[in-house]
Every structure is written in structure tokens, then in C-alpha cells.
Design an enzyme around this catalytic site. Structure first.
Site, PDB file in Angstrom:
ATOM      1  N   TRP A  74     -11.638  33.037  15.788  1.00  0.00           N
ATOM      2  CA  TRP A  74     -11.313  31.718  15.230  1.00  0.00           C
ATOM      3  C   TRP A  74     -10.924  31.999  13.794  1.00  0.00           C
ATOM      4  CZ3 TRP A  74     -12.930  28.511  11.232  1.00  0.00           C
ATOM      5  CH2 TRP A  74     -12.591  27.164  11.342  1.00  0.00           C
ATOM      6  N   ASN A 100     -17.906  39.055  12.726  1.00  0.00           N
ATOM      7  CA  ASN A 100     -18.017  37.592  12.600  1.00  0.00           C
ATOM      8  C   ASN A 100     -18.567  37.303  11.218  1.00  0.00           C
ATOM      9  OD1 ASN A 100     -17.268  37.181  15.197  1.00  0.00           O
ATOM     10  ND2 ASN A 100     -19.274  36.464  15.915  1.00  0.00           N
ATOM     11  N   GLU A 483     -19.709   8.716  16.851  1.00  0.00           N
ATOM     12  CA  GLU A 483     -19.684   9.792  17.842  1.00  0.00           C
ATOM     13  C   GLU A 483     -18.553   9.568  18.858  1.00  0.00           C
ATOM     14  OE1 GLU A 483     -20.767  12.661  18.095  1.00  0.00           O
ATOM     15  OE2 GLU A 483     -20.788  13.151  20.213  1.00  0.00           O
ATOM     16  N   LYS A 487     -15.578  12.181  19.424  1.00  0.00           N
ATOM     17  CA  LYS A 487     -15.317  12.762  20.749  1.00  0.00           C
ATOM     18  C   LYS A 487     -13.836  12.676  21.085  1.00  0.00           C
ATOM     19  CE  LYS A 487     -17.870  14.506  21.298  1.00  0.00           C
ATOM     20  NZ  LYS A 487     -19.029  15.162  20.848  1.00  0.00           N
ATOM     21  N   GLU A 490     -11.702  14.978  18.868  1.00  0.00           N
ATOM     22  CA  GLU A 490     -11.863  16.401  19.164  1.00  0.00           C
ATOM     23  C   GLU A 490     -11.044  16.849  20.354  1.00  0.00           C
ATOM     24  OE1 GLU A 490     -16.242  18.124  18.348  1.00  0.00           O
ATOM     25  OE2 GLU A 490     -16.239  16.359  19.604  1.00  0.00           O
ATOM     26  N   HIS A 506     -13.603  -5.212   5.535  1.00  0.00           N
ATOM     27  CA  HIS A 506     -13.423  -4.753   4.158  1.00  0.00           C
ATOM     28  C   HIS A 506     -12.291  -3.744   4.039  1.00  0.00           C
ATOM     29  CE1 HIS A 506     -16.947  -6.966   3.003  1.00  0.00           C
ATOM     30  NE2 HIS A 506     -17.657  -6.359   3.937  1.00  0.00           N
ATOM     31  N   LYS A 605     -17.011  26.180  19.079  1.00  0.00           N
ATOM     32  CA  LYS A 605     -18.274  25.588  19.499  1.00  0.00           C
ATOM     33  C   LYS A 605     -19.360  25.785  18.451  1.00  0.00           C
ATOM     34  CE  LYS A 605     -21.094  23.691  22.404  1.00  0.00           C
ATOM     35  NZ  LYS A 605     -21.008  22.213  22.408  1.00  0.00           N
TER      36      LYS A 605
HETATM   37  C1  G6P Z   1     -19.050  22.290  15.790  1.00  0.00           C
HETATM   38  C2  G6P Z   1     -18.896  21.715  17.186  1.00  0.00           C
HETATM   39  C3  G6P Z   1     -19.494  20.316  17.232  1.00  0.00           C
HETATM   40  C4  G6P Z   1     -20.957  20.368  16.788  1.00  0.00           C
HETATM   41  C5  G6P Z   1     -21.091  20.979  15.399  1.00  0.00           C
HETATM   42  C6  G6P Z   1     -22.544  21.262  15.058  1.00  0.00           C
HETATM   43  O1  G6P Z   1     -18.225  21.606  14.913  1.00  0.00           O
HETATM   44  O2  G6P Z   1     -17.537  21.679  17.559  1.00  0.00           O
HETATM   45  O3  G6P Z   1     -19.439  19.838  18.569  1.00  0.00           O
HETATM   46  O4  G6P Z   1     -21.474  19.079  16.790  1.00  0.00           O
HETATM   47  O5  G6P Z   1     -20.410  22.236  15.343  1.00  0.00           O
HETATM   48  O6  G6P Z   1     -23.019  22.243  15.941  1.00  0.00           O
HETATM   49  P1  G6P Z   1     -24.529  22.532  16.242  1.00  0.00           P
HETATM   50  O7  G6P Z   1     -24.515  23.712  17.151  1.00  0.00           O
HETATM   51  O8  G6P Z   1     -25.183  22.820  14.920  1.00  0.00           O
HETATM   52  O9  G6P Z   1     -25.101  21.315  16.884  1.00  0.00           O
END
Ligand code: G6P
Length: 610
Positions: A74, A100, A483, A487, A490, A506, A605
Site C-alpha cells: 500500500w 512495512n 458510519e 461505508k 469506502e 445550518h 484494512k
Molecule cells: C482502516 C480501515 C477501517 C477501520 C480503521 C480502523 O481505515 O479501512 O475500516 O475502521 O482502519 O481500524 P482498526 O483496525 O483500528 O479498527
């Protein structure tokens, strides 16, 4: 973020590495590569794009040998090109590395090395590290010492695996701030950033801690600190199974995980609710009994979806436990001067347990004297290990990049913590009973909410051509609006904004027209009448209203263009149900728009860089 796999043993490394990368692709997927060692020669294969392209390459031109390292990327420094893909090899072509994390002082090290005549191939910070190791190795002739010295010179974070032509049966792995797990097989070792790449081979693992280094080879595993002090490592058993990481007939992991929610919510509550439903037993909190009893304030934090769960947690903690609670983005927490008063309970929420910002926030609040509790899914992850107490979600691996089942399980665990804290204070037995009895019924109600799937699919077909959506909610359903908007952003790349319903007037109301779907979360709770008034405001401006409402609510049918009904529950628990149709709406809109649901562009992820 980025995935690492390494193998040394008696089997063909190429296949193991490739299968590992396929399982890790959700951590990063803009380029991939591997290197094996065969008859003293590196067999380097790289491809930009998905792991499938690397797969196509090695099908034609396999990488041979019994040792190798691999990576799915990434991009942080440098575009996702083949040159920038890992593994990187030093100038002399003897040392290869996958990395990484981020090397923060890469510019100065690069200048130094270039002045010494080292020629770079990529734009990455990672190549600096392998060039530095190679440079030191040229001078000292001692590979292990060169790795150690290089790691002392770099600032930033790393999880690395190193392979050298001169040590053809040994891998060196080390970490600081980026996870690494060692899998123990029969005369073989696996290394990975993630248990998912190892579990097909062994369940016996060793988790590396920060500033540790291991050598893996014919002499077994030698673990030390980076500074060469010996360390004792214990062997843990992985709790996940290969089956849990498969699609099992579903088109996507996201859909599978949405459908897993009745089971995952049962698992997250299993053994934690007393049979008389008046109290909870959270074994993971026993280490901080004193802090729970004395808790004066709570601080909840996380990133992304976990931050939304924290926002709902704030309502729960304040209303059920009467504890003043604040919520922070983990990424912002450490850049302020967070005032941690005595008696502060800090709750870190993270599915992966590896998110760099959340981990940094844990360390910061610990230093400032807070008691830390982790609400984490991944067993053995860094946040789980660094918090003083914790509650695992126990929902199995979540692989879809967009979090679904982790979100609802986080909410369920936060309800249980709030009830636990409340029972130590003023929450009556009757009220606790009412909440916990209802919590027991939530998995069945989620199952019922999932029967909306076909209706949501049709609705998505009707709406998914629109590029801008609003999500509105009040009270505990305001974070659900956030959320829901996250969603759909994303996975479908539709622009969406979540708002407290009252805030619409507002400013955002200026955008409403017939081309703007407005999703309104309107369960029958104490905010219901006010939410209906907001729906009227949208209708008067020709906006299209999609309402998420309580079954049996006929009034709302007269007002909204579409209604998705979820079962009735008490208001504190309604996010567990109202979020289900929003997950389905995001999923179907993405599929209809032809998106790669489980690997949305630019996302990863697990975000292990700050
Ligand atoms: C990334 C993922 C999100 C997630 C966030 C926090 O941005 O794409 O889906 O909510 O990280 O991740 P965590 O593993 O700390 O819940």
C-alpha cells in the site's frame, strides 16, 4: 497496511509465499513481489497492481528455492510501480528486504548513501534500509551486525524480513511499531505481518515485540533485542482457522461478514451475560478492578469505524454508567495536550489491534497515567498486548476492508462495559436486566433485519447513480449516520456526509434537491418526532428520503420515499439494528457500480502508518 510473508524450510517457498500474499491482499494491494533464493541466485518477481498479476507472472516463470520473502504494498513513498514494489535489493545484489512501516529519516540516509556511491532504483523509504544494510555489510562482512546497526540508525517504524545470498538458509526478521508473527512448523518457519498468511500451515506462533529481532534457520529460532540482548519468547496458539478466512460461497467477504453478524454478536456475548441477565462478567477487565471501581472519567478513542463505535460508546457510558466521557480521534489525541485526570479509564477500540494512530494514543495516555482497556478483535495484536486490560470481540477474522461485523461487536462490547460500570454505581438491577435481556435478543433481530437484503438491493439499483448522499440521525443514531456515510464512501466511492439531523439546516440543506438521496435514521425513540420534522424539511426541498424505521411505524411510510424497517428495540441498542440496512445499502451500491468491494481503491484494512 502492506503485507509481509517469509518462508524458510524444505518446501517450495514460491507457492507458500504466493498463497500467503493472496490471504494478505486486504492489507494493501497496489503492487506485489517476492524473492526466493535458488542455487545462490535471487529469483525476483514483481508486478504492479493486484497479487493476481504476480501470480500470472510466476505461473509462467516460477520462483524456485526453499527460502524467500514476499510483500503486497500500500504505497506511501512513491507510486505503485514495479520499481517501487518490494522486495528491494541492495546495490551489490546480495541482500533483499521486505518492509512495512515508514523510515522517517530516509532522505538524510539516502543522501549519505548516494554520496558513498550507492545507486538507488526506487523512490521508496524502504530501499534506503536495504541499501544501508548492504553498505554496512560490505564494510563489516557480518550480516546480522549490519542489520542491527542499520536498525539502530533508522528512525520510524518497521517490520522487516531480510534474505541474503550469503546466508542461504536463514531469514532475519525484526520489528518496531509494525507487527510480525513467526509461525513454527516442522523444521520450517513462516514469518508474516498477519496470522491469516500463516494459519494454513501452523497454529503455533510467536509474536515479536517492538525492538526484537529473530534469526530463523537450521539452528532454530534465536530471539534477541535489536541490541543483541537475549529474550525469552513464548509460543501461542492461533485461534483462527483457515475456513474463517474463506468466502464460503459468498461473492465477497463484506457480504459474508454482514451475514455473519447474528453469529458474531452471539460469540461476542458468549459467557459474558449472567444467566439472570442482571450483570455481565468481563474476564478481561479483572486486571483493572480497582480502576473500574474508581473510574471518574472515560476517554474512548479509535480511528474510522472504531471511532464511530466510540461515539456511540459515549452515549452508553454517560447514560448507563453516569461517567463523564469524551471521544477522541486516536490520530489527534497525541497532538494535543490530553489532560488525563486521576481516575481516567482510557478505552482503545480497534478491530485489527495494529492501527498505528490508536497504538500511539494508547502509549500516550498510559504515560500520562490513564488505565488502559482495549476493545480489540485480533488476538495477540499489539494494542491487545499493550493495554493493561481488554475485551476481545471473538468474532473471527474480518477481511473485508470496510468494517461491518467488528462495528456491531464493538457496540455490543461497549454496552457490556457500560452496564458493568453502571452496576458498580447507580444502574439499577431492573434497568440492567432490561438492557441485557434485550441485548440477548439482538442477534435474532439482526437476523431478521438481514431479510431486508433483496429490498435493499432493489433500492440500491434505484439510487446508485446519484453521486452525493446525506445521512442523518439523532442521539445514538447520529454516529450511525456517520458510519453509514463512511461505508458507502469506502466501497462505492459515492460522496456521502453524515450529520446530526438538526445540523442539516445550518448549511447542508442548501445542497438538497431531487438528485440527493437523504438517508434518515428514524427509530421510534425520544428523538423520533424531531427526526420526522427533519424529514419534512428535506421533502419540502424535493429531496428523496430513505428512512430506516421501526417495524410497525406507518406514519413514516406517508413521509419517506422508501422505508427500510428494522425490529423494535430499546434506544441504546438501536444502532445494532439500524446499521444493518446501511451496510447492505453500501454493499449493493458498490456492486452495482462495479467496484471491487473487498479491495476498495486507495484503502487498506489495517493502517500501520501514522
Ligand atoms: C482502516 C480501515 C477501517 C477501520 C480503521 C480502523 O481505515 O479501512 O475500516 O475502521 O482502519 O481500524 P482498526 O483496525 O483500528 O479498527
Amino acid at each position: 497496511m502492506c503485507g509481509i510473508v517469509g518462508y524458510v524450510g524444505r518446501k517450495s517457498a514460491g507457492e507458500i509465499l504466493l498463497n500467503g500474499l493472496k490471504r494478505l491482499e486486504y492489507r494493501g494491494y497496489d503492487s506485489a513481489g517476492m524473492v526466493t533464493l535458488d542455487a545462490g541466485e535471487f529469483q525476483l518477481r514483481k508486478a504492479s497492481g493486484r497479487v493476481q498479476r504476480l501470480n500470472d507472472q510466476v505461473t509462467v516463470d516460477p520462483a524456485l528455492g526453499f527460502i524467500g520473502i514476499a510483500h503486497t504494498r500500500w504505497a506511501t513513498h512513491g507510486r505503485p510501480t514495479i520499481d517501487n514494489a518490494h522486495p528491494h535489493v541492495d546495490d551489490a545484489g546480495r541482500v533483499a528486504l521486505v518492509h512495512n512501516g515508514i523510515i522517517e529519516n530516509h532522505s538524510s540516509l539516502r543522501s549519505f548513501l548516494e554520496n558513498q556511491g550507492v545507486a538507488f532504483v526506487s523512490e521508496t523509504d524502504s530501499e534506503v534500509l536495504v541499501q544501508l544494510i548492504g553498505f554496512l555489510y560490505d564494510q563489516t562482512g557480518d550480516l546480522l551486525e549490519s542489520v542491527r546497526r542499520a536498525l539502530r540508525d533508522v528512525q520510524g517504524t518497521f517490520g522487516i524480513v531480510v534474505l541474503c545470498q550469503d546466508a542461504p538458509r536463514t531469514l532475519i526478521a525484526a520489528r518496531r511499531g509494525s507487527p510480525l508473527i513467526i509461525g513454527l512448523g516442522q523444521n520450517e518457519f513462516f514469518v508474516s505481518s498477519d496470522a491469516g498468511a500463516i494459519v494454513a500451515h501452523t497454529s503455533q506462533v510467536v509474536y515479536l515485540d517492538d525492538n526484537e529481532l529473530v534469526c530463523l534457520g537450521p539452528e532454530g529460532m534465536q530471539a534477541t533485542t535489536i541490541d543483541a540482548a537475549p529474550v525469552e519468547k513464548s509460543v501461542a496458539t492461533l485461534e483462527i482457522s483457515v475456513e474463517e478466512t474463506e468466502l464460503n460461497g459468498f461473492a465477497h467477504h463484506m457480504l459474508k461478514e454482514i451475514y455473519e453478524q447474528p453469529a458474531s454478536l452471539r460469540n461476542a456475548a458468549r459467557g459474558r451475560l449472567a444467566t439472570d441477565e442482571t450483570s455481565v462478567t468481563l474476564g478481561g477487565l479483572t486486571q483493572c478492578e480497582r480502576e473500574l471501581a474508581r473510574c471518574q472519567r472515560a476517554l474512548l478513542f479509535g480511528c474510522g469505524t472504531a471511532w464511530h463505535a466510540a461515539l456511540i460508546g459515549e452515549y452508553l457510558f454517560e447514560e448507563l454508567a453516569s461517567i463523564p466521557t469524551t471521544v477522541e480521534y486516536a490520530s489527534e489525541l497525541r497532538y494535543r495536550n490530553p489532560l488525563i485526570e486521576a481516575g481516567t479509564l482510557a478505552v482503545a477500540i480497534s478491530q485489527s489491534g495494529e492501527t498505528a494512530d490508536t497504538l500511539a494514543a494508547v502509549r500516550e495516555v498510559k504515560l500520562r497515567g490513564a488505565a488502559t482497556v482495549g476493545v480489540v478483535n485480533t488476538v495477540g495484536s499489539t494494542i491487545a498486548r499493550e493495554t493493561e486490560a481488554g475485551i476481545y470481540l471473538h468474532i473471527g477474522p474480518e477481511i473485508g476492508v470496510a468494517s461491518t461485523k467488528a462495528f456491531t461487536a464493538q457496540l455490543e462490547v461497549l454496552v457490556m462495559i457500560a452496564v458493568d460500570l453502571g452496576r458498580r454505581r447507580h444502574l439499577s438491577t431492573q434497568r440492567a436486566h432490561r438492557i441485557l435481556r434485550e441485548l440477548q435478543q439482538i442477534p435474532d433481530k439482526v437476523e431478521h433485519a438481514l431479510t431486508l437484503n433483496t429490498q435493499v438491493q432493489r433500492l440500491a439499483a434505484d439510487l446508485c447513480e446519484w453521486d452525493n448522499w446525506l445521512y442523518l440521525g439523532r442521539g445514538v443514531n447520529f454516529p450511525v449516520a456517520l458510519e453509514g456515510a463512511l461505508k458507502i464512501k469506502e466501497v462505492s466511492y459515492i460522496h456521502a456526509e453524515g450529520l446530526p439531523a438538526a445540523e442539516m439546516k445550518h448549511g447542508p440543506i442548501a445542497m438538497i434537491d431531487p438528485n440527493m438521496p437523504v438517508v434518515v435514521i428514524a427509530p421510534q425513540d425520544h428523538t423520533y418526532d424531531k427526526v420526522l420534522a427533519n424529514i419534512e424539511e428535506v421533502r419540502s426541498r424535493d429531496g428523496r428520503v430513505i428512512a430506516i424505521a421501526t417495524e410497525g411505524d406507518h406514519r413514516i411510510e406517508q413521509l419517506a420515499d422508501h422505508v427500510l424497517f428494522v425490529p423494535a428495540t430499546i434506544s441504546h441498542l438501536s444502532p445494532l439494528l439500524t446499521s444493518i440496512p446501511l451496510q447492505l445499502l453500501a454493499y449493493h451500491s458498490a456492486v452495482l457500480r462495479g467496484r471491487d468491494v473487498d479491495r476498495p481503491r486507495n484503502l487498506a484494512k489495517s493502517v500501520t502508518v501514522e
